[in-house]
Design a protein around this motif. Structure first.
Motif, PDB file in Angstrom:
ATOM      1  N   GLY A 278       0.703  -1.353   0.057  1.00 18.32           N
ATOM      2  CA  GLY A 278      -0.085   0.069   0.172  1.00 18.32           C
ATOM      3  C   GLY A 278       0.941   1.466   0.057  1.00 18.32           C
ATOM      4  O   GLY A 278       0.687   2.216  -0.729  1.00 18.32           O
ATOM      5  N   GLY A 279       1.831   1.077   0.769  1.00 20.93           N
ATOM      6  CA  GLY A 279       2.757   2.378   0.832  1.00 20.93           C
ATOM      7  C   GLY A 279       3.446   2.692  -0.702  1.00 20.93           C
ATOM      8  O   GLY A 279       3.636   3.693  -1.019  1.00 20.93           O
ATOM      9  N   ILE A 280       4.305   1.533  -1.088  1.00 19.40           N
ATOM     10  CA  ILE A 280       4.926   1.626  -2.406  1.00 19.40           C
ATOM     11  C   ILE A 280       3.857   2.119  -3.387  1.00 19.40           C
ATOM     12  O   ILE A 280       4.104   3.337  -4.062  1.00 19.40           O
ATOM     13  N   VAL A 281       2.680   1.637  -3.618  1.00 18.22           N
ATOM     14  CA  VAL A 281       1.685   1.951  -4.669  1.00 18.22           C
ATOM     15  C   VAL A 281       1.237   3.580  -4.226  1.00 18.22           C
ATOM     16  O   VAL A 281       0.935   4.174  -5.484  1.00 18.22           O
ATOM     17  N   SER A 282       1.209   4.017  -3.237  1.00 14.04           N
ATOM     18  CA  SER A 282       0.638   5.315  -3.057  1.00 14.04           C
ATOM     19  C   SER A 282       1.752   6.366  -3.484  1.00 14.04           C
ATOM     20  O   SER A 282       1.144   7.386  -3.509  1.00 14.04           O
TER      21      SER A 282
ATOM     22  N   GLN B   2       7.413  10.000  -9.486  1.00 18.11           N
ATOM     23  CA  GLN B   2       8.711   9.818  -8.575  1.00 18.11           C
ATOM     24  C   GLN B   2       9.695   8.837  -9.295  1.00 18.11           C
ATOM     25  O   GLN B   2      10.828   8.986  -9.444  1.00 18.11           O
ATOM     26  N   TRP B   3       8.843   7.884  -9.755  1.00 18.29           N
ATOM     27  CA  TRP B   3       9.666   6.647 -10.689  1.00 18.29           C
ATOM     28  C   TRP B   3      10.123   7.288 -11.868  1.00 18.29           C
ATOM     29  O   TRP B   3      11.374   7.003 -12.130  1.00 18.29           O
ATOM     30  N   GLU B   4       9.337   8.223 -12.452  1.00 14.50           N
ATOM     31  CA  GLU B   4       9.893   8.714 -13.829  1.00 14.50           C
ATOM     32  C   GLU B   4      11.029   9.457 -13.586  1.00 14.50           C
ATOM     33  O   GLU B   4      12.188   9.408 -14.347  1.00 14.50           O
ATOM     34  N   ALA B   5      11.007  10.555 -12.565  1.00 11.64           N
ATOM     35  CA  ALA B   5      11.953  11.225 -12.085  1.00 11.64           C
ATOM     36  C   ALA B   5      13.490  10.692 -11.923  1.00 11.64           C
ATOM     37  O   ALA B   5      14.289  10.809 -12.320  1.00 11.64           O
ATOM     38  N   ALA B   6      13.153   9.434 -11.184  1.00 15.41           N
ATOM     39  CA  ALA B   6      14.249   8.660 -10.845  1.00 15.41           C
ATOM     40  C   ALA B   6      15.153   7.949 -11.768  1.00 15.41           C
ATOM     41  O   ALA B   6      16.067   7.947 -12.161  1.00 15.41           O
ATOM     42  N   LYS B   7      13.851   7.618 -12.842  1.00 10.85           N
ATOM     43  CA  LYS B   7      14.478   6.919 -14.309  1.00 10.85           C
ATOM     44  C   LYS B   7      15.264   8.001 -14.923  1.00 10.85           C
ATOM     45  O   LYS B   7      16.360   7.599 -15.863  1.00 10.85           O
TER      46      LYS B   7
ATOM     47  N   LEU C 293      13.993   2.412  -6.286  1.00 10.80           N
ATOM     48  CA  LEU C 293      13.168   1.732  -5.072  1.00 10.80           C
ATOM     49  C   LEU C 293      13.655   2.088  -3.674  1.00 10.80           C
ATOM     50  O   LEU C 293      13.009   2.597  -2.879  1.00 10.80           O
ATOM     51  N   ARG C 294      15.078   1.653  -3.856  1.00 15.33           N
ATOM     52  CA  ARG C 294      15.784   2.032  -2.456  1.00 15.33           C
ATOM     53  C   ARG C 294      15.880   3.271  -2.276  1.00 15.33           C
ATOM     54  O   ARG C 294      15.761   3.495  -0.844  1.00 15.33           O
TER      55      ARG C 294
ATOM     56  N   PRO D 186      12.047   5.098   0.924  1.00 16.93           N
ATOM     57  CA  PRO D 186      12.109   6.331   1.880  1.00 16.93           C
ATOM     58  C   PRO D 186      10.974   7.350   2.175  1.00 16.93           C
ATOM     59  O   PRO D 186      10.543   7.330   3.066  1.00 16.93           O
ATOM     60  N   GLN D 187      10.247   7.322   1.041  1.00 14.84           N
ATOM     61  CA  GLN D 187       8.849   8.319   1.301  1.00 14.84           C
ATOM     62  C   GLN D 187       7.791   7.327   1.643  1.00 14.84           C
ATOM     63  O   GLN D 187       6.915   7.821   2.366  1.00 14.84           O
TER      64      GLN D 187
END
Lengths: 226, 221
Positions: free
Chosen positions: A112-116, A121-126, A136-137, A142-143
């Motif tokens: 639930g936390g990861i999906v939220s 954020q994923w795109e920015a990291a990429k 992820l790490r 962390p968020q």
């Protein structure tokens, strides 16, 4: 009609109750120690594993969440040792059961936390060249973990309440000791009331702590409950 | 080492398991109905600003939410009969423990649900000349209960799981029957595996239903 309360005989055995409480905390603590990391892995497998991993992990989580803990405990204590031809004592069976049982609930909190976390954020990291593990790490978890803290602590409290089952396989936790003392002193009203009071003090203190923390974390994001 | 699975004793004793299943369902339904009914009143008392209602309700809820349910059941079975004016069998003790526990948890759901309704709804109802009971019954609860349904279903799931604890005080529900059969037939592996599966089959559709409801209500906004 009037019942004469007598805590004297019961208080003589108070140290037994305290040892029982220590054992309760021991099982709870160890189950948390194993259950939380396992829950993280289960969540990641369920979210990002290939179909061959995702489906069985999902079934396992649902199974652990929807069967009564006492059925699981009996299975691990009475059935599994015969099946595997090993010996297992009540303490090991308890820790094993509650690690697995709680890991399923923790997995859902993690998920639930990861999906939220927003997709951006994923795109920015990429975009800054991180692969999935690194994003992820360093970015997502962390968020996510911050949002999950209250749900985690609530699950931990639930876990402590669930460990009262270990008495049914003769592990000397608080409730088991209370039952023993009640049988030897015939003062079941006093003993069980005292034991309930002890549970209340510990669990209520934890609940208040969680509530304060929740208020402290404020409305930084909706929390997920398992 | 190699265990030869043999489910035949499970099937020959299936009528005993069916009795257990029936008792599990009876206990769950009775506690759910009583718990949801009285939970409403405790929830309303918790929502009330008047100390005479609020404080006792709060104390009750905190005590039952912050002690393990097995302790509650055992207290009602072993301790309560000493001061109780009437006899207490395993079913009564389990019903008392599980019902009071369900009241405590469901009252919090009612309270949160009632709180989630906008103040304007209360004021509008009052402006129409309704008294408190009518405001609650006709305006607030019908809106609030829709939002509470997934949470209540979760409680029902938890409750079915909790009924297995009644086996500890020898109430003949599913878990107790399984325990008894397994000591007679020496088949703990097959017996406990079967019981876990029965509970799974009983509860899993409920959880699926809850998930679907939750997704639906999120879609509604």
């Amino acid at each position: 009609m009037g019942y004469e309360w007598d805590f004297g005989v019961v208080l003589r055995d108070f140290d037994l109750l305290l040892w029982g409480l220590v054992n309760t905390l021991k099982v709870t603590g160890l189950s948390l120690l194993f259950g939380v990391p396992l829950g993280l892995f289960l969540a990641l497998w369920r979210l990002y594993g290939g179909r061959l991993i995702r489906v069985p992990v999902g079934v396992l989580i649902e199974f652990l969440r929807t069967t009564p803990p006492i059925a699981q405990l009996f299975w691990f204590f009475f059935a599994m040792p015969i099946l595997l031809g090993i010996e297992i004592d009540p303490f090991q069976a308890s820790v094993l059961t509650f690690s697995l049982q709680s890991s399923a609930f923790f997995a859902e909190v993690f998920r639930g936390g990861i999906v939220s976390i927003d997709n951006g954020q994923w795109e920015a990291a990429k975009a800054i060249g991180m692969d999935r593990n690194a994003s992820l790490r360093r970015i997502i978890l962390p968020q996510a973990v911050k949002r999950m803290v209250p749900a985690f602590l609530e699950r931990a409290i639930e876990l402590m309440k669930t460990t009262t089952l270990v008495g049914t396989i003769s592990y000397a936790d608080l409730l088991y000791e209370a039952n023993n003392i009640a049988q030897s002193t015939y003062r079941s009203l006093e003993v069980f009331s005292l034991a309930a009071g002890m549970y209340f003090v510990v669990i209520f203190a934890c609940s208040m702590g969680v509530r304060r923390l929740e208020r402290h974390l404020g409305r930084t994001g909706e929390t997920t409950t398992g | 080492m190699e265990h030869a699975w043999d489910f035949s004793a499970v099937f020959t004793n299936s009528y005993l398991l069916l009795i257990g299943l029936k008792n599990t369902i009876i206990l769950a339904v009775v506690c759910l109905v009583l718990g949801l009914f009285f939970g409403l009143f405790v929830g309303a008392a918790r929502y009330s600003t008047r100390i005479v209602f609020n404080w006792p309700a709060t104390a009750f809820v905190e005590v039952f939410r912050n002690t393990p349910v097995l302790v509650q059941i055992m207290w009602f079975f072993f301790a309560f009969p000493i001061i109780s004016p009437f006899d207490i069998d395993a079913f009564t003790a389990a019903t008392l423990g599980l019902t009071l526990n369900t009241i405590a948890f469901s009252s919090e759901i009612y309270r949160a649900g009632i709180q989630s309704i906008h103040r304007g709804q209360w004021e509008a109802a009052k402006a129409l000349g309704m008294n408190y009971t009518n405001q609650m019954r006709r305006i607030i609860l019908p809106q609030a209960i829709r939002r509470m349904i997934p949470a209540f279903m979760n409680r029902a799931v938890e409750l079915v799981k909790m009924t297995s604890l009644a086996s500890v005080i020898a109430y003949g529900e599913l878990m107790y029957q399984a325990k008894t059969i397994s000591t007679i037939e020496f088949n703990p592996i097959e017996m406990y595996t079967s019981v876990a599966l029965i509970f799974f089959v009983l509860i899993f559709p409920l959880t699926l239903f809850v998930q679907r409801l939750e997704i639906k209500s999120k879609g509604r906004g």
